[in-house]
Design a protein around this motif. Structure first.
Motif, PDB file in Angstrom:
ATOM      1  N   LEU A  80       4.773 -17.529 -16.306  1.00 14.91           N
ATOM      2  CA  LEU A  80       6.072 -17.255 -15.710  1.00 14.91           C
ATOM      3  C   LEU A  80       6.284 -15.775 -15.415  1.00 14.91           C
ATOM      4  N   THR A  81       6.011 -14.906 -16.384  1.00 16.32           N
ATOM      5  CA  THR A  81       6.317 -13.481 -16.210  1.00 16.32           C
ATOM      6  C   THR A  81       5.514 -12.870 -15.075  1.00 16.32           C
ATOM      7  N   ALA A  82       4.207 -13.110 -15.058  1.00 15.20           N
ATOM      8  CA  ALA A  82       3.375 -12.545 -13.996  1.00 15.20           C
ATOM      9  C   ALA A  82       3.733 -13.158 -12.643  1.00 15.20           C
ATOM     10  N   ALA A  83       4.031 -14.466 -12.619  1.00 10.11           N
ATOM     11  CA  ALA A  83       4.406 -15.098 -11.347  1.00 10.11           C
ATOM     12  C   ALA A  83       5.676 -14.474 -10.796  1.00 10.11           C
ATOM     13  N   TRP A  84       6.634 -14.177 -11.657  1.00  7.79           N
ATOM     14  CA  TRP A  84       7.878 -13.538 -11.205  1.00  7.79           C
ATOM     15  C   TRP A  84       7.628 -12.120 -10.720  1.00  7.79           C
ATOM     16  N   GLN A  85       6.953 -11.325 -11.535  1.00  6.80           N
ATOM     17  CA  GLN A  85       6.803  -9.900 -11.228  1.00  6.80           C
ATOM     18  C   GLN A  85       5.804  -9.632 -10.112  1.00  6.80           C
ATOM     19  N   GLU A  86       4.771 -10.453 -10.000  1.00  6.01           N
ATOM     20  CA  GLU A  86       3.676 -10.133  -9.091  1.00  6.01           C
ATOM     21  C   GLU A  86       3.596 -11.029  -7.857  1.00  6.01           C
ATOM     22  N   VAL A  87       4.357 -12.119  -7.840  1.00  3.43           N
ATOM     23  CA  VAL A  87       4.340 -13.014  -6.676  1.00  3.43           C
ATOM     24  C   VAL A  87       5.743 -13.172  -6.094  1.00  3.43           C
ATOM     25  N   MET A  88       6.688 -13.601  -6.913  1.00  2.55           N
ATOM     26  CA  MET A  88       8.029 -13.894  -6.397  1.00  2.55           C
ATOM     27  C   MET A  88       8.762 -12.626  -5.953  1.00  2.55           C
ATOM     28  N   VAL A  89       8.819 -11.621  -6.821  1.00  5.62           N
ATOM     29  CA  VAL A  89       9.591 -10.414  -6.501  1.00  5.62           C
ATOM     30  C   VAL A  89       9.031  -9.684  -5.280  1.00  5.62           C
ATOM     31  N   PRO A  90       7.710  -9.420  -5.184  1.00  7.06           N
ATOM     32  CA  PRO A  90       7.231  -8.731  -3.979  1.00  7.06           C
ATOM     33  C   PRO A  90       7.533  -9.490  -2.695  1.00  7.06           C
ATOM     34  N   THR A  91       7.440 -10.823  -2.729  1.00  6.44           N
ATOM     35  CA  THR A  91       7.709 -11.599  -1.520  1.00  6.44           C
ATOM     36  C   THR A  91       9.192 -11.588  -1.194  1.00  6.44           C
ATOM     37  N   LEU A  92      10.049 -11.721  -2.191  1.00  8.62           N
ATOM     38  CA  LEU A  92      11.495 -11.640  -1.965  1.00  8.62           C
ATOM     39  C   LEU A  92      11.880 -10.281  -1.394  1.00  8.62           C
ATOM     40  N   HIS A  93      11.308  -9.221  -1.932  1.00  8.43           N
ATOM     41  CA  HIS A  93      11.616  -7.875  -1.425  1.00  8.43           C
ATOM     42  C   HIS A  93      11.150  -7.717   0.016  1.00  8.43           C
ATOM     43  N   ALA A  94       9.979  -8.254   0.335  1.00  6.16           N
ATOM     44  CA  ALA A  94       9.467  -8.138   1.704  1.00  6.16           C
ATOM     45  C   ALA A  94      10.375  -8.868   2.689  1.00  6.16           C
ATOM     46  N   VAL A  95      10.820 -10.068   2.313  1.00  5.11           N
ATOM     47  CA  VAL A  95      11.734 -10.818   3.185  1.00  5.11           C
ATOM     48  C   VAL A  95      13.044 -10.064   3.332  1.00  5.11           C
ATOM     49  N   GLY A  96      13.546  -9.500   2.230  1.00 10.73           N
ATOM     50  CA  GLY A  96      14.792  -8.735   2.300  1.00 10.73           C
ATOM     51  C   GLY A  96      14.678  -7.521   3.199  1.00 10.73           C
ATOM     52  N   ARG A  97      13.545  -6.814   3.117  1.00  7.74           N
ATOM     53  CA  ARG A  97      13.355  -5.647   3.981  1.00  7.74           C
ATOM     54  C   ARG A  97      13.265  -6.057   5.442  1.00  7.74           C
ATOM     55  N   LYS A  98      12.588  -7.184   5.701  1.00  8.91           N
ATOM     56  CA  LYS A  98      12.469  -7.653   7.078  1.00  8.91           C
ATOM     57  C   LYS A  98      13.831  -8.028   7.634  1.00  8.91           C
ATOM     58  N   TRP A  99      14.632  -8.698   6.822  1.00  9.94           N
ATOM     59  CA  TRP A  99      15.986  -9.073   7.241  1.00  9.94           C
ATOM     60  C   TRP A  99      16.827  -7.827   7.532  1.00  9.94           C
ATOM     61  N   ALA A 100      16.750  -6.826   6.640  1.00 12.22           N
ATOM     62  CA  ALA A 100      17.562  -5.627   6.801  1.00 12.22           C
ATOM     63  C   ALA A 100      17.177  -4.837   8.046  1.00 12.22           C
ATOM     64  N   SER A 101      15.916  -4.920   8.451  1.00 14.57           N
ATOM     65  CA  SER A 101      15.450  -4.119   9.590  1.00 14.57           C
ATOM     66  C   SER A 101      15.420  -4.902  10.899  1.00 14.57           C
ATOM     67  N   SER A 102      15.882  -6.150  10.869  1.00 16.48           N
ATOM     68  CA  SER A 102      15.731  -7.000  12.053  1.00 16.48           C
ATOM     69  C   SER A 102      17.051  -7.486  12.621  1.00 16.48           C
ATOM     70  N   GLY A 103      18.143  -6.802  12.294  1.00 14.73           N
ATOM     71  CA  GLY A 103      19.428  -7.172  12.877  1.00 14.73           C
ATOM     72  C   GLY A 103      19.889  -8.559  12.508  1.00 14.73           C
TER      73      GLY A 103
END
Length: 321
Positions: A141-164
């Motif tokens: 659970l811990t590694a899946a959250w920190q190393e898979v879920m969080v980086p992907t969530l952050h990437a989607v959030g950055r894409k949303w913020a920069s894409s109007g």
């Protein structure tokens, strides 16, 4: 045995190809059944074995569906090697494909992040769910959250913020499935707290704060350490939070603030000063702060940065309680 049916060591199984493309195996089977996007040769008549030409067709199918082309049209174009579809110029499809498939993940991420991001951009819910489950099973659970879920969530959030305001649907779908995976990873609560033992850990977002996923991950992690919790979720009013602390007598209270605008140090100090119990033996909770909103604003209060740090901190507080 003819050349066309001979075993091919370079052919991929459906599972291996699904992992490579970032789709669910059921999606590949569905595309085969519905649109004829399947392997040219099946070794024993049942099991699919995907050769390089088959893989190239599926890669084209994934690019087109990620660009918003309806699956039936994308399948036809991918299968026939057709030119631009009506309403989709060659440059437009290629540009959109790079944009949707190229979430800003960076180079130093697990391969699962890329597959998960591609599946989320395609809104491929079965693939997202399957890859999240596999990440928890494979890495914990811990590694899946920190190393898979969080980086992907952050990437989607950055894409949303920069894409109007585009990709909102991608962020919502991914967040929903991450939440579902975290809840599935949460062990059932114990029948009751141990009499005379330490109280539970109370988990709450501060007023005005809606980001609950980090608390859901923390709740799941604590359940696996047999630390009892009470999860209150998003935007808990200050009065309700105070009432819950007095009723439950928690050993610790975690306050999550994603933004500085919601991080109230006065509230944190008020919770830390809340007392309960009989006269002469009153107790107060340990207050643990979570989230970037508290950065530089919480002198004297613990603020673990990552999930593993938070689990270690809270487990120690509970054991000492």
């Amino acid at each position: 045995m003819s050349e066309s049916t001979a075993p091919d060591d370079t052919a991929l199984t459906t599972g291996a190809l699904a992992r490579r493309l970032g789709v669910a195996p059921t999606t590949l089977r569905s595309w085969d059944r519905r649109y004829g996007i399947g392997p040219a040769v099946r070794g024993d008549g049942r099991h699919r074995r995907w050769r390089p030409d088959d893989v190239a067709v599926l890669e084209a199918m994934c690019r087109l569906t990620s660009a918003g082309v309806p699956p039936a049209e994308a399948a036809r174009a991918a299968r026939e090697g057709a030119g631009p579809l009506p309403g989709h110029t060659a440059g437009g499809v290629r540009e959109r494909s790079r944009e949707t498939g190229g979430l800003p993940l960076g180079g130093d991420v697990r391969q699962e992040c890329r597959g998960l991001a591609r599946a989320a951009v395609r809104l491929d819910a079965p693939a997202v769910a399957e890859q999240l489950t596999q990440a928890v099973d494979r890495h914990g659970l811990t590694a899946a959250w920190q190393e898979v879920m969080v980086p992907t969530l952050h990437a989607v959030g950055r894409k949303w913020a920069s894409s109007g305001d585009r990709y909102v649907e991608v962020e919502h779908l991914l967040s929903w499935h991450v939440s579902t995976a975290l809840r599935r990873a949460t062990r059932p609560a114990a029948p009751g707290d141990v009499p005379g033992g330490p109280g539970p850990v109370l988990l709450a977002c501060v007023p005005g704060e809606q980001h609950t996923l980090p608390l859901e991950a923390l709740n799941a992690g604590l359940s696996r350490l047999d630390v009892p919790t009470r999860m209150f979720g998003a935007a808990v009013p200050a009065e309700a939070l105070s009432a819950a602390v007095q009723r439950l007598g928690p050993v610790a209270v975690v306050l999550w603030a994603q933004a500085r605008s919601t991080a109230s140090l006065a509230l944190a100090r008020h919770v830390a000063a809340t007392r309960w119990g009989v006269r002469g033996a009153r107790r107060t909770p340990s207050v643990v702060l979570g989230g970037p909103g508290w950065a530089g604003r919480a002198p004297g209060l613990p603020r673990p940065i990552a999930l593993d740090d938070a689990l270690e901190t809270l487990a120690a507080v509970y054991d000492a309680g």
